[in-house]
Design an enzyme around this catalytic site. Structure first.
Site, short mmCIF file in Angstrom:
data_model
loop_
_atom_site.label_atom_id
_atom_site.label_comp_id
_atom_site.label_asym_id
_atom_site.label_seq_id
_atom_site.Cartn_x
_atom_site.Cartn_y
_atom_site.Cartn_z
CD GLU A 69 16.45 -16.10 -1.24
OE1 GLU A 69 17.37 -17.22 -1.75
OE2 GLU A 69 16.12 -15.63 -1.28
CB CYS A 111 2.07 -4.73 0.40
SG CYS A 111 0.67 -5.64 0.59
CG HIS A 148 5.06 -6.57 -1.28
ND1 HIS A 148 5.77 -6.52 -0.21
CD2 HIS A 148 4.34 -7.45 -1.39
CE1 HIS A 148 4.82 -7.03 0.25
NE2 HIS A 148 4.32 -7.32 -0.12
#
Length: 253
Positions: A196, A100, A190
């Site tokens: 989470e 990223c 990613h």
């Protein structure tokens, strides 16, 4: 620039630049350790310093963060050292996995261009498609034709570095994965996340979520659902990258 990796008793060391605490190694850490890598993490957001060179390391991992690759040093001083190490990795063809923001920094130091995404943020679970060149790549070759990935970026890699090999694209932004030289890889997307982590990003990045066709909860549920497939596809990818590190270290010894 010279590079002296290590290969002591089969142990290979990777320097990991955790550029921001919101994007930790997460699942990528265990995948690389299970593949025999010794990881030295430097958490820039908590005050860790990066080494001046890659001497003593067999490879480099650079993660993402909310900063922009276009930030000047006075805005994001922590990126100065990251850029320097990525430039060294490109010059010496040190095995590198940049994700990223890391991929955007890699594109810039290699001579490519990054800009604010002309079609807005790309956020959530999506697919990328392998390009023909990926079939002959030792790390990308065994991937399925259109693997699941997680996207969370506002900037785009508008132009790859000269001579870079495009490995994956999608209709939204073309330059999704690329290789510089033989051993330096950039992923716009990613692979390391947990549900989470994505939920935290969705709470923080209201602009990105607003650009998505889904509300925040739907976006999170969709990303939750692809995480098992991410592991099935990208854990073996991490192991192949580790194999590349080992092979390069033996050649450099």
């Amino acid at each position: 620039m010279t590079w002296a990796g290590t290969n002591l008793v089969g142990v290979n060391r990777l320097l990991v630049a955790v550029v921001h605490e919101t994007d930790p190694l997460a699942r990528l850490g265990p995948w690389l350790r299970d593949a025999g890598m010794d990881l030295e993490e430097r958490h820039l957001g908590t005050g860790d310093e990066l080494p001046a060179t890659l001497d003593g390391f067999d490879g480099l991992v650079v993660l993402g963060g909310p900063q922009s690759a276009m930030d000047p040093p006075e805005v994001s001083p922590e990126l100065v050292g990251v850029r320097a190490l990525l430039a060294q990795a490109v010059a010496a063809d040190v095995p590198t996995l940049a994700i990223c923001l890391g991929a955007q920094l890699l594109a810039e130091v290699g001579g490519g261009k990054v800009r604010t995404g002309i079609d807005g943020p790309e956020v959530g679970a999506t697919l990328v498609a392998k390009r023909d060149a990926a079939d002959k790549d030792p790390v990308f070759g065994p991937l399925p034709l259109s693997p699941d990935v997680i996207q969370f970026h506002h900037d785009e890699i508008a132009q790859l570095p000269p001579g870079a090999t495009l490995l994956a694209s999608n209709p939204f932004y073309a330059n999704q994965a690329f290789r510089v030289g033989r051993h330096v890889y950039g992923l716009q997307f990613h692979i390391e996340t947990t549900p989470e982590i994505v939920r935290e990003w969705a709470e923080r990045d209201t602009v990105g979520v607003a650009a998505s066709p889904h509300d925040r909860e739907t976006l999170c549920l969709l990303t939750d659902a692809v995480h098992p497939d991410l592991e099935a596809v990208w854990a073996p990818f991490a192991a192949r990258f580790a194999d590349l590190v080992r092979t390069r270290a033996r050649q450099a010894a």
